[in-house]
Design an enzyme around this catalytic site. Sequence first.
Site, PDB file in Angstrom:
ATOM      1  N   HIS A   1      10.809  14.692  -2.596  1.00 52.36           N
ATOM      2  CA  HIS A   1      10.504  15.831  -0.850  1.00 52.36           C
ATOM      3  C   HIS A   1       9.337  16.108  -0.292  1.00 52.36           C
ATOM      4  CE1 HIS A   1      12.176  17.985   2.041  1.00 52.36           C
ATOM      5  NE2 HIS A   1      12.858  17.527   2.106  1.00 52.36           N
TER       6      HIS A   1
ATOM      7  N   LYS B   1      17.398  23.768  -0.652  1.00 50.78           N
ATOM      8  CA  LYS B   1      16.761  24.118  -0.146  1.00 50.78           C
ATOM      9  C   LYS B   1      16.748  24.967  -1.519  1.00 50.78           C
ATOM     10  CE  LYS B   1      15.651  21.307   3.513  1.00 50.78           C
ATOM     11  NZ  LYS B   1      14.155  20.930   4.307  1.00 50.78           N
TER      12      LYS B   1
ATOM     13  N   GLY C   1      13.165  19.105   9.115  1.00 53.98           N
ATOM     14  CA  GLY C   1      13.802  20.752   9.629  1.00 53.98           C
ATOM     15  C   GLY C   1      12.897  21.663  10.868  1.00 53.98           C
TER      16      GLY C   1
ATOM     17  N   SER D   1      16.531  16.705  10.226  1.00 57.37           N
ATOM     18  CA  SER D   1      17.660  17.236  11.666  1.00 57.37           C
ATOM     19  C   SER D   1      18.644  16.585  11.692  1.00 57.37           C
ATOM     20  CB  SER D   1      16.399  17.362  12.770  1.00 57.37           C
ATOM     21  OG  SER D   1      15.360  18.426  12.532  1.00 57.37           O
TER      22      SER D   1
ATOM     23  N   ASN E   1      20.649  18.777   0.724  1.00 54.80           N
ATOM     24  CA  ASN E   1      19.569  19.708   0.692  1.00 54.80           C
ATOM     25  C   ASN E   1      19.363  21.089   0.734  1.00 54.80           C
ATOM     26  OD1 ASN E   1      17.506  20.085  -0.596  1.00 54.80           O
ATOM     27  ND2 ASN E   1      16.171  19.045   0.678  1.00 54.80           N
TER      28      ASN E   1
ATOM     29  N   GLU F   1       8.800  18.472   1.038  1.00 49.77           N
ATOM     30  CA  GLU F   1       7.934  20.118   0.979  1.00 49.77           C
ATOM     31  C   GLU F   1       7.192  19.810  -0.595  1.00 49.77           C
ATOM     32  OE1 GLU F   1      12.257  21.646   1.642  1.00 49.77           O
ATOM     33  OE2 GLU F   1      11.767  21.328   3.534  1.00 49.77           O
TER      34      GLU F   1
ATOM     35  N   GLU G   1      12.903   9.744   4.753  1.00 45.49           N
ATOM     36  CA  GLU G   1      12.309  11.093   5.840  1.00 45.49           C
ATOM     37  C   GLU G   1      10.736  11.076   6.618  1.00 45.49           C
ATOM     38  OE1 GLU G   1      15.495  14.436   4.417  1.00 45.49           O
ATOM     39  OE2 GLU G   1      13.655  14.586   2.805  1.00 45.49           O
TER      40      GLU G   1
END
Length: 262
Positions: free
Chosen positions: A104, A11, A184, A224, A9, A106, A178
Amino acid sequence: MRRKFIAGNWKMHMGPKSASLYIKQFVKELNNRKTLEDALNAGTIAAALFVPSISLTSAQAAKGNCKFIVGAENVHSEKKGAFTGEISVPMLLEADTFYVIIGHSERRRIFMESDDLINKKILNATGNGLTVIFCIGETLSERESGMTYDVLKNQLRNGLASVGKGSIDAGKIIIAYEPVWAIGTGVSASTADAEKACKYIRAEFAKMFTPSAADNELILYGGSVKPENSREILNCDNIDGVLAGGASLEVDSFVKILEAAL
Ligand code: PGA
């Protein structure tokens, strides 16, 4: 039949030119690795890169006939209309794009996407020809207060409401577990915790659909993932693949993650 599914991904990284350069390099690396290329051609491993919408066409062009997926990172919940700045399912299809990430963390946290909106996006995408990577996962405070499994269950049930009815097919959905605290941060979930969560997700999926749909369901881990931890993660019974963010931005590390699936 389950297969290994290794996804990246990007991003908000890589415009059309950088995407093209990356993909050309990636194709070259795959051509140099016969076992990996054979596995991709045979379909025992699938590779997918989820790229910014603006880079989809250049990435597709650079890919040529090489057997991996170029997918989108987001799609709107409506088929068309006055939604300035948004991308629709038909627009993705026109760009030869058949996979999209939905849910996701985010998008949930920063763009305030609710379970309800995510459900609408999933129904619209899967009902109109796309396969969805549906992300779910708990935050650190939810984990610390012992709510991980309730959160996973709610996100699954709400996000997949009405799936299985009409033209909406559970087989067009890949789940990515996730944990938000692992994204991250460099701190991945322990292999045991990731496997436990993915096993729970599979059991819930069996209750929501059928045991055989659950047996065939692809469940990925993300948060990660790097070359160093991917082999151990990929060896888990209930984890069929990974969704890597940072580690997918370099061809070299993404290829290493793919090799860990061999
Ligand atoms: P990360 O991101 O690998 O950089 O933690 C994963 C993701 O957001 O899908």
